[in-house]
Design an enzyme around this catalytic site. Structure first.
Site, PDB file in Angstrom:
ATOM      1  N   ASP A 145      45.416  50.401  48.890  1.00 22.39           N
ATOM      2  CA  ASP A 145      46.231  51.520  48.394  1.00 22.39           C
ATOM      3  C   ASP A 145      47.597  50.976  48.012  1.00 22.39           C
ATOM      4  O   ASP A 145      48.438  50.714  48.883  1.00 22.39           O
ATOM      5  CB  ASP A 145      46.378  52.598  49.472  1.00 22.39           C
ATOM      6  CG  ASP A 145      45.083  53.368  49.723  1.00 22.39           C
ATOM      7  OD1 ASP A 145      44.003  52.773  49.533  1.00 22.39           O
ATOM      8  OD2 ASP A 145      45.155  54.541  50.127  1.00 22.39           O
ATOM      9  N   LYS A 208      46.204  58.439  43.533  1.00 20.22           N
ATOM     10  CA  LYS A 208      46.521  59.102  44.799  1.00 20.22           C
ATOM     11  C   LYS A 208      47.894  59.752  44.688  1.00 20.22           C
ATOM     12  O   LYS A 208      48.811  59.182  44.084  1.00 20.22           O
ATOM     13  CB  LYS A 208      46.485  58.055  45.914  1.00 20.22           C
ATOM     14  CG  LYS A 208      46.891  58.526  47.291  1.00 20.22           C
ATOM     15  CD  LYS A 208      46.753  57.361  48.288  1.00 20.22           C
ATOM     16  CE  LYS A 208      47.368  57.687  49.634  1.00 20.22           C
ATOM     17  NZ  LYS A 208      47.294  56.537  50.573  1.00 20.22           N
ATOM     18  N   LYS A 244      42.685  61.192  45.129  1.00 23.19           N
ATOM     19  CA  LYS A 244      42.984  61.258  46.555  1.00 23.19           C
ATOM     20  C   LYS A 244      44.315  61.976  46.793  1.00 23.19           C
ATOM     21  O   LYS A 244      45.373  61.417  46.529  1.00 23.19           O
ATOM     22  CB  LYS A 244      43.048  59.852  47.170  1.00 23.19           C
ATOM     23  CG  LYS A 244      43.404  59.840  48.660  1.00 23.19           C
ATOM     24  CD  LYS A 244      43.425  58.424  49.223  1.00 23.19           C
ATOM     25  CE  LYS A 244      43.935  58.398  50.660  1.00 23.19           C
ATOM     26  NZ  LYS A 244      43.979  57.029  51.222  1.00 23.19           N
TER      27      LYS A 244
END
Length: 308
Positions: A145, A208, A244
């Protein structure tokens, strides 16, 4: 494709109105609610990102990742043999080895995700970001991430942003890359859309919303804009990119609403751990409480769900 980016316009008031309607959606009840909640569990990135993380609390997190819902509750729902686990365990790079070893010892194949690239601020040199990514992959992380440099968005340096994310994608190698946009710090919904597009063009497997450390994290207006970007990117290229939301998602009702929004905007095919994740640390506790109530008809006491 800078021409694509330059034409972007977001109807802010319409997005906000739509987001307000989303909050009024009726939630599902009974067995349908239990089914949606178990689906949410399989999409959770169970996370610990604290300065006081230790091997022992990471091991505990990994145990919970493999056994997210009490076995007797799953048996009551006839779901005990379906292999329900969370989507991934997410930790800092320094704790990746602990998580990998704990999951291996538990005999499960849950991927370990690691934050990297100067998380959460992104205010580190690119060379440092790339080195951190490579180390996390070397330690055994199967998902990375990364966090973008917000200044590149705020100053309109789209080619610079593309190149930074592209190099991060290259450093990830075989690992999946989720690109955190930190939407609460991008200034406008138009910037959120543009940053989403650039991240996908540069090879992101997921986009995300947030690090969970900003003042404003996952919100429905931002979710709508990012999902519309994913949809348009899919129409134009045929490539499916995951989504996400992360930060501030704490209740079972929140989780179901996000699932419904994904189904509404992107379709049922996105409701899998391969294309949808929920970034959360405390969400699982509330989901397990709701399932306990559904099965037993009574509210859980603290000792009933000690591992929650």
């Amino acid at each position: 494709e800078l021409g694509w980016i330059s034409k972007v316009h977001v109807n802010g008031p319409a997005v906000v109105r739509h987001a307000e309607e989303i909050k009024k959606w009726r939630t599902v009840k009974g067995n349908w609610q239990a089914a949606w909640l178990l689906k949410a569990v399989t999409c959770i990135d169970l996370t610990t990102l604290s300065g006081d993380d230790t091997p022992s609390n990471v091991h505990r997190l990994c145990f919970k990742a493999k056994h997210p819902i009490r076995e007797d509750l799953l048996k009551a729902l006839d779901m005990h043999d379906k292999g329900i686990t969370v989507g991934a365990v997410c930790v800092y790079p320094a704790r990746v080895t602990d998580a990998v070893n704990a999951l291996k010892a538990a005999g499960c194949n849950i991927p370990v995700a690691s934050v990297a690239a100067g998380f959460p601020s992104g205010q580190t040199p690119l060379e440092t970001k790339l080195a951190e990514i490579k180390l996390a992959v070397q330690y055994g992380a199967r998902e990375i991430d990364i966090v973008i440099s917000r200044s590149l968005v705020l100053t309109g340096q789209w080619e610079g942003l593309y190149e930074e994310i592209r190099q991060c994608r290259e450093a990830c190698g075989e690992a999946h890359m989720k690109t955190i946009l930190a939407t609460g710090e991008l200034g406008s919904l138009a910037n959120v859309y543009k940053a989403s597009m650039i991240a996908m063009m540069a090879g992101s497997d997921f986009i995300k919303t947030s690090t969970g450390k900003e003042v404003e994290n996952a919100t429905f207006p931002v979710g709508v804009v990012m999902m519309r970007a994913i949809k348009e990117y899919y129409w134009q290229t045929g490539n499916k990119v995951g989504f996400k939301p992360a930060g501030g998602i704490r209740t079972a009702k929140d989780a179901i609403t996000w699932l419904m929004l994904v189904k509404e905007e992107l379709g049922v095919e996105w409701l899998t751990p391969e294309l949808f994740r929920l970034g959360a640390s405390s969400l699982l506790e509330d989901i397990e409480k709701q399932i306990f109530y559904h099965v037993t008809g009574s509210h859980a006491l603290p000792h009933d769900l000690a591992m929650a």
